[in-house]
Design an enzyme around this catalytic site. Structure first.
Site, PDB file in Angstrom:
ATOM      1  CG  PHE A   1      -1.976   1.058   1.136  1.00  9.86           C
ATOM      2  CD1 PHE A   1      -3.041   0.919   0.253  1.00  9.86           C
ATOM      3  CD2 PHE A   1      -1.890   2.208   1.892  1.00  9.86           C
ATOM      4  CE1 PHE A   1      -4.008   1.908   0.151  1.00  9.86           C
ATOM      5  CE2 PHE A   1      -2.854   3.199   1.793  1.00  9.86           C
ATOM      6  CZ  PHE A   1      -3.919   3.047   0.920  1.00  9.86           C
TER       7      PHE A   1
ATOM      8  CG  ASP B   1      -1.057  -1.949   6.899  1.00  7.49           C
ATOM      9  OD1 ASP B   1      -2.198  -2.109   7.387  1.00  7.49           O
ATOM     10  OD2 ASP B   1      -0.833  -1.113   6.012  1.00  7.49           O
TER      11      ASP B   1
ATOM     12  CE1 TYR C   1      -9.773   3.567   5.796  1.00  6.30           C
ATOM     13  CE2 TYR C   1      -9.006   4.687   7.771  1.00  6.30           C
ATOM     14  CZ  TYR C   1      -8.757   4.198   6.497  1.00  6.30           C
ATOM     15  OH  TYR C   1      -7.518   4.315   5.944  1.00  6.30           O
ATOM     16  CE  LYS C   2      -8.382  -0.050   4.483  1.00  8.51           C
ATOM     17  NZ  LYS C   2      -8.764   0.742   3.310  1.00  8.51           N
TER      18      LYS C   2
ATOM     19  NE  ARG D   1      -9.735  -2.583  -3.503  1.00  7.40           N
ATOM     20  CZ  ARG D   1      -9.274  -1.976  -2.408  1.00  7.40           C
ATOM     21  NH1 ARG D   1      -8.253  -2.490  -1.765  1.00  7.40           N
ATOM     22  NH2 ARG D   1      -9.814  -0.856  -1.974  1.00  7.40           N
TER      23      ARG D   1
END
Length: 433
Positions: free
Chosen positions: A138, A223, A248-249, A404
């Protein structure tokens, strides 16, 4: 059976699976976006931003009311006083990631926490100075690692080890990661890898990576942005030195919500570990004596800098309450395996010649997310995403060529899965007309 009969059978099966799903009522505890015609959208974007719980607004309003009515006394005169607010979230957060309560703290954003952890645990020497990451990490992780190397006066061209998939392959091989760790050996200071790779959706064997890293004397950190709230984890038992994640995911705590941080108990009382210090990490018994000497709280809380944002923590609290009510990660993971397996099977059955599923087919090597690439044709990238969204599905695109989709067990259904595959089939069929 005709093709039409097959589609009817698939939808009937999806609805039967939903009818038998003990977690199905949790869908009603989330606000689902609606389309222009008022129908619920198929929301498959939980790998980017989870949906809002129906209790979130009430929890946030509660703190706004406290602030309005009690002012500064909200820090200590309410049912949920602000001073220890984050402490009361620690047990539930620790349970979700398989940690001891003292090993977890809710604070900051993900990349801030990664930097704080690297300040403490990336301590390069003349002999041991390298950091190992994955190819196509990322971007924020890559930026953070490179900046840490440069802060220490190290050249990333020499000190950054990047492990890539083999030529012609999309996924990382566990044996290649282990081989790279062994090869770098005494020069390797830090292994920093994801729990789930954001682009491919591949879940890595974290326990094996900890063992490999520690075997050569390296620090191991993770991570877990795409793993927290998605996979069953046992961080304490697996033994990484640190881990960081956002909420927040899959944890549905709102855009930019406060993240989580894990520091293994073996470091929690090593009070001489170098760190960037702030007053909220100071010993609670003497914090308000306002002395000039930093005395850290034992455990992960000792890495805090500032008093936390209560309005954001209220949304985290709402999320954790939903997870607890659902029974924690095990039942959610069981449903996730079934949902994603149904999606994978339906994609291959209906669109096997038109699409490629990049994500591993083995359930233990993936979470909720499937990364899909369209074979050939003209329809790719943002145009493909636009047409899918126009048909009532929220998902996302990641360059260069992956869509995705993430059926989340708390609020997605098997009928959602069927609906998405039907939309994708119609979009792709329209391209060939």
């Amino acid at each position: 059976m005709t093709s039409t009969d097959g589609l009817v059978a698939d939808r009937s099966r999806a609805r039967a699976l939903d009818a038998a799903d003990p977690l199905a009522p949790f869908r009603r505890q989330f606000h689902l976006p609606t389309r222009a015609d008022g129908r619920e959208e198929i929301y498959f974007c939980g790998d980017s931003l989870g949906l809002q719980s129906t209790r979130t607004e009430a929890y946030v309003r509660e703190e706004l009311r406290t602030w309005r009515e009690r002012g500064v006394r909200g820090h200590y005169e309410t049912e949920w006083p602000w001073l220890p607010y984050h402490e009361r979230l620690g047990d539930a957060m620790a349970t979700l990631v398989g940690a001891l309560p003292s090993e977890v703290v809710v604070m900051n954003g993900l990349t801030v926490n990664l930097h704080l952890m690297m300040v403490s645990f990336f301590r390069p020497t003349r002999e041991r100075f390298k950091i190992l990451i994955e190819d196509h990490a990322f971007p924020s992780d890559h930026y953070a690692v490179v900046s840490q190397l440069r802060l220490h006066g190290l050249d990333p061209a020499r000190a950054l080890v990047v492990v890539a998939p083999r030529e012609g392959e999309e996924l990382l091989r566990q044996e290649d990661l282990t081989a790279a760790i062994d090869r770098e050996g005494d020069q390797l200071a830090l292994v920093l890898l994801p729990g789930v790779q954001y682009y491919t959706g591949q879940a890595l064997d974290l326990k094996a990576l900890v063992e490999a890293g520690h075997r050569v004397g390296a620090v191991v950190g993770f991570d877990l942005a795409h793993a927290a709230g998605n996979l069953v984890m046992q961080l304490h038992d697996w033994g990484p030195d640190f881990a960081c994640w956002c909420t927040y995911k899959y944890m549905n705590s709102g855009p930019g919500a406060v993240g989580g941080c894990f520091v293994h108990a073996r470091h929690g009382r090593a009070l001489d570990v170098p760190r960037l210090a702030g007053w909220w990490g100071h010993d609670k018994a003497t914090r308000f004596q306002m002395g000039p000497t930093f005395d850290p709280v034992p455990g992960a809380e000792g890495w805090q800098l500032s008093n936390p944002p209560i309005l954001s923590l209220a949304a985290v609290r709402a999320s954790l309450d939903v997870f607890a009510e659902a029974g924690g990660m095990t039942p959610l993971r069981n449903k996730s395996v079934a949902l994603t397996g149904y999606l994978d099977g339906l994609l291959r059955k209906r669109l096997g010649s038109q699409i490629e599923v990049v994500t591993p087919s083995e359930p233990d090597q993936r979470g909720c997310q499937l990364s899909i690439r369209v074979r050939g044709g003209r329809l790719h990238g943002t145009e493909l995403l636009r047409r899918i969204e126009d048909a009532g599905v929220a998902c996302d695109f990641r360059a260069p060529n992956v869509v995705r989709v993430a059926p989340v067990p708390l609020y997605n259904t098997f009928d959602d899965v069927y609906g998405f595959v039907d939309v994708l089939a119609r979009v792709l069929d329209a391209e060939t007309v």
